[in-house]
Design an enzyme around this catalytic site. Structure first.
Site, short mmCIF file in Angstrom:
data_model
loop_
_atom_site.label_atom_id
_atom_site.label_comp_id
_atom_site.label_asym_id
_atom_site.label_seq_id
_atom_site.Cartn_x
_atom_site.Cartn_y
_atom_site.Cartn_z
N PHE A 21 -10.72 7.59 13.37
CA PHE A 21 -9.30 7.38 13.04
C PHE A 21 -9.15 6.15 12.15
O PHE A 21 -9.70 5.09 12.43
CB PHE A 21 -8.48 7.19 14.33
CG PHE A 21 -7.03 6.89 14.06
CD1 PHE A 21 -6.22 7.85 13.45
CD2 PHE A 21 -6.48 5.67 14.39
CE1 PHE A 21 -4.89 7.58 13.18
CE2 PHE A 21 -5.15 5.39 14.13
CZ PHE A 21 -4.35 6.34 13.52
N GLN A 22 -8.43 6.30 11.07
CA GLN A 22 -8.20 5.24 10.08
C GLN A 22 -9.50 4.67 9.53
O GLN A 22 -9.60 3.49 9.23
CB GLN A 22 -7.30 4.13 10.65
CG GLN A 22 -5.89 4.63 10.90
CD GLN A 22 -4.87 3.53 11.12
OE1 GLN A 22 -5.18 2.48 11.64
NE2 GLN A 22 -3.62 3.79 10.71
N MET A 32 9.15 1.94 -22.06
CA MET A 32 8.00 1.92 -22.96
C MET A 32 7.53 3.34 -23.28
O MET A 32 7.23 3.67 -24.42
CB MET A 32 6.86 1.10 -22.36
CG MET A 32 5.72 0.84 -23.32
SD MET A 32 6.26 0.01 -24.82
CE MET A 32 5.78 -1.68 -24.47
N GLU A 35 1.01 -3.16 1.85
CA GLU A 35 -0.25 -3.86 1.56
C GLU A 35 -0.48 -4.05 0.07
O GLU A 35 -1.10 -5.02 -0.35
CB GLU A 35 -1.45 -3.12 2.16
CG GLU A 35 -1.54 -3.19 3.68
CD GLU A 35 -0.88 -2.00 4.36
OE1 GLU A 35 -0.12 -1.27 3.68
OE2 GLU A 35 -1.13 -1.79 5.56
N LYS A 70 -14.27 -3.87 13.65
CA LYS A 70 -13.54 -4.38 14.82
C LYS A 70 -14.49 -4.96 15.89
O LYS A 70 -14.19 -5.99 16.48
CB LYS A 70 -12.71 -3.23 15.40
CG LYS A 70 -11.74 -3.62 16.49
CD LYS A 70 -10.95 -2.36 16.89
CE LYS A 70 -10.22 -2.56 18.22
NZ LYS A 70 -8.95 -3.27 18.06
#
Lengths: 163, 566
Positions: B112-113, B479, B50, B162
């Protein structure tokens, strides 16, 4: 220098946390913050007491204005506003000190709102400096509990600020 | 027409002109994906992470100027987008990020999640919405796109539970959008512009200091016209590269920490800095107390908070840079004689600048035995198309690209300037290539950063996105190693990437082509071969390991205290 800022915000989900996290995220101070709905149902008004030099205050004003939910920001720094704060104060009041507490309450035009044989609970309203003053006098007598609302402010004069 | 929230979301995207979405499915967006299954107007690209999807949406937005769209599921899907969102926020990139959320009755229950993604992203989004009623889906989407693309652009997050995706309502897309508390000031105040023009004519050592705002505001053309009319030298920030042709004689290139000697000297000796769409970042100003000590400052920016944040400003102009620059051009056209006089009066200043350019041009010592990274960048410039899009990662290669690629067009450099996000280059190039299938898209990376999103090789191959990936491999986090060499007594703590990666095999594993060389003589051949390929290609150049980015203003030093020799 201390500033009192009025912020008119949309009554949207999470608006308080947006303002609060702006202050914490950018390292600005909050001395007090109050928020409640206004006459216009969709709007709330926050009064924030903060401090900083001119450059910081300018940033605070601009950053607040930049928040999408903020409608207006008014900085009452120049004494153009009347400020009031309420404090609920529970003090020890036994024997000899009961009369002294009453005298102080009377001088400050405060009210006793709860009484027990050992305590008074006082409601005091006024300019935040006045609240500081009554507290200075009550503290030596035994301050059991203190709740302050933080300042609210309104501009002087006939002109009203919508919301 | 009645439809469910998920379908309404897709219809809204269509109405906003979105043709590509970078997204990753999951439990709380499965309904959106189900609708997407038969929704052919939107192309969906499935990244392998993602974070990469969000960077791809960002790259798409930077290359096109349109709003980039990313989609992720709740919880870990949402948290994976955070780096991409913060990257876009720091560089003011218009994006809408849609995250799934657990059903509204479960919010706050540690379901959940479940994660409070609005809370997590509050400091790095321009705004965010939690949809709590299916009737609000259309108006929130309209607002989200409006807020993302107007004013100072930025990412807007829409959290979409949802149960709202499943709920049904009539779909009506609002024609207009009105947010009473959000009215960006687009028009520069005419009086302020007049004053600014007067200040310019009074100056004898003016510099235009130009930032990403000119690219974002599509004002490169106006800037170029104004600078040439007035013969005012132009230096740009990293984000401003491409807004003024790098090969123009008025160009001073980039300023700041790894900017050119002459840009930094010009700023230090200037009597008038005209800042346009730039924000006086610490990498640009160096030590603030000694920054541009002789200059008055005009600051043009659409965001009032940028003005007087870091430096004092003599004349602020809040407004859209294109509007303000157009007004300035009109002023110049009205005062032709005065402008001619002014241009003539700048001769000593131009000569002084030419002197600085001759004294310390951007340069490096080439070698016939070992590949110098700057040489690769110059070869890429020479062999790539004029309208090629370059996405960089973050680190030494990014600075070498900024110094030596000489960008001539806006929106051809995609780079994480504000946040400095390693892992940005490859997915951003992927987003740009999705937007412009026919253009050459090249990502220039180090061996460190490229491995932060290397999984996107799969996305490139699967979607036939022929990104050309250049890896300047020094087996170091270069760097940081450079800082350790200069400021930490060469104690290379954890900056050596000790395990050499076979990038050719790695490309092969993904079904892409890979080339590798350590010989300077082969650089051109490899680039040409890679450009001929129709698919994605990795070009690995094993470069001089301890080459440094020079010049350099050490952190906290003044702009004129540059380290000039390697």
């Amino acid at each position: 220098m201390q500033h009192t800022i009025s912020v008119l915000v949309e009554n949207e989900f999470g608006v308080l946390s947006r303002v609060a996290s702006l202050f914490s995220g950018r390292g600005f101070n909050i001395d007090s913050l109050t928020v409640a709905p206004t006459n216009d149902e969709g709007l709330s008004r926050m009064t924030i007491v903060t401090r900083g030099d001119d450059q910081i205050l300018e940033q605070i004003n601009k950053q607040l204005n930049k928040l999408i939910d903020v409608l207006k920001v008014l900085d009452f720094s120049d004494g153009s506003a009347i400020e009031r704060e309420m404090a609920l104060i529970k003090v020890t009041a036994e024997d000899e000190s009961r009369a002294e507490v009453l005298r102080i309450v009377d001088i400050f035009r405060a009210k006793i709102i709860d009484v027990t044989p050992k305590s008074y609970t006082i409601e005091a309203t006024g300019n935040p400096l006045k609240i500081d003053a009554i507290l200075d006098l009550l503290r030596p007598l035994g301050l059991k509990e203190l709740v302050r609302t933080g300042a609210v402010a309104i501009g002087r004069g006939a002109k009203g600020w919508k919301g | 027409m009645r439809m469910n929230g998920a379908r309404i979301m897709l219809e809204c995207l269509k109405k906003e002109g979105v043709d590509t979405v970078f997204g990753y499915p999951g439990g709380t967006v499965i309904n959106i994906y189900d609708e997407l299954f038969s929704f052919k107007e939107i192309r969906h690209i499935l990244p392998r992470h993602e974070q990469a999807g969000t960077h791809a949406a960002d790259g798409y937005a930077r290359a096109t100027g349109k709003v980039g769209v990313a989609l992720a599921t709740s919880g870990p899907g949402a948290t994976n987008t955070v780096t991409g969102i913060a990257t876009a926020y720091m560089d003011s990139i218009p994006m809408v990020i849609i995250t799934g959320q657990v059903p509204t009755p479960l919010i706050g229950n540690d379901a959940f999640q479940e994660v409070d993604i609005i809370g997590i992203t509050r400091p790095c989004t321009k705004h965010s919405f939690l949809i709590r009623d299916v009737k609000d889906v259309a108006s929130i989407m309209k607002k989200a796109f409006f807020i993302a693309r107007t004013g100072r652009p930025g990412p807007v997050l829409v959290d979409f539970p949802k149960d709202i995706q499943v709920a049904q309502t009539e779909f009506v897309y609002p024609e207009t959008v009105e947010i009473r508390s959000y009215k960006p000031n687009l028009e520069g105040h005419p009086r302020q512009v007049e004053k600014a023009f007067k200040m310019i004519l009074e100056s004898r050592r003016p510099v235009l200091y130009v930032g990403g705002g000119v690219v974002l505001g599509d004002a490169a053309e106006q800037l170029t016209v104004l600078a040439r009319k007035l013969s005012v030298p132009v230096t740009t920030t990293l984000m401003g590269l491409g807004s003024f042709p790098g090969d123009d004689s008025l160009s001073l290139g980039m300023l700041g920490m790894h900017g050119s000697y002459y840009a930094n000297m010009a700023m230090t000796h200037s009597d008038l800095i005209i800042a346009v769409g730039s924000r006086f970042d610490d990498r640009v100003t160096g030590k603030l107390a000694t920054f541009a000590p002789h200059a008055r400052i005009i600051h043009v920016d659409i965001d009032p908070t940028s003005i007087k944040k870091n430096v004092r400003v003599d004349l602020p102009i809040v407004g859209d840079v294109k509007d303000v620059l157009t007004k300035m051009i009109k002023q110049a056209d009205k005062a032709k004689e005065k402008v001619t006089e002014f241009v003539a009066s700048l001769n000593p200043w131009q000569e002084e600048i030419t002197g600085w350019k001759m004294k310390h041009p951007l340069s490096y010592k080439n070698s016939s035995t070992i590949i110098k990274p700057q040489f690769v960048i110059q070869k890429l410039r020479e062999l790539s198309d004029d309208d090629a899009i370059i996405a960089t990662d973050v680190g030494q290669h990014q600075m070498w690209t900024a110094q030596f690629f000489q960008f001539n067009r806006p929106r051809t450099l995609l780079t994480s300037g504000g946040l400095g996000t390693m892992g940005y280059g490859l997915p951003a190039a992927m987003g740009a290539q999705a937007a412009f299938p026919g253009r050459q898209v090249i990502t220039i990376c180090g061996d460190g950063g490229v491995q932060m999103n290397i999984q996107e090789m799969a996305t490139l191959v699967q979607n036939k996105l022929p990104v050309k990936i250049v890896i300047l491999n020094n087996n170091f986090l270069g760097m940081v190693r450079q800082w350790q060499e200069l400021f930490f007594d060469k104690r290379y703590s954890q900056t050596c990437m000790e395990l050499p990666i076979d990038f050719v095999k790695l490309a092969d594993a993904y079904g892409a082509k890979g080339f590798s060389t350590s010989k300077p003589g082969d650089v051109e051949k490899v680039i040409k071969q890679a450009f001929k390929e129709n698919g994605p290609v990795i070009m690995e150049f094993k470069i001089a390991r301890e080459e440094k980015v020079i010049p350099m203003v050490p952190a906290g030093a003044s702009l004129n205290e540059m380290v000039l020799n390697a």
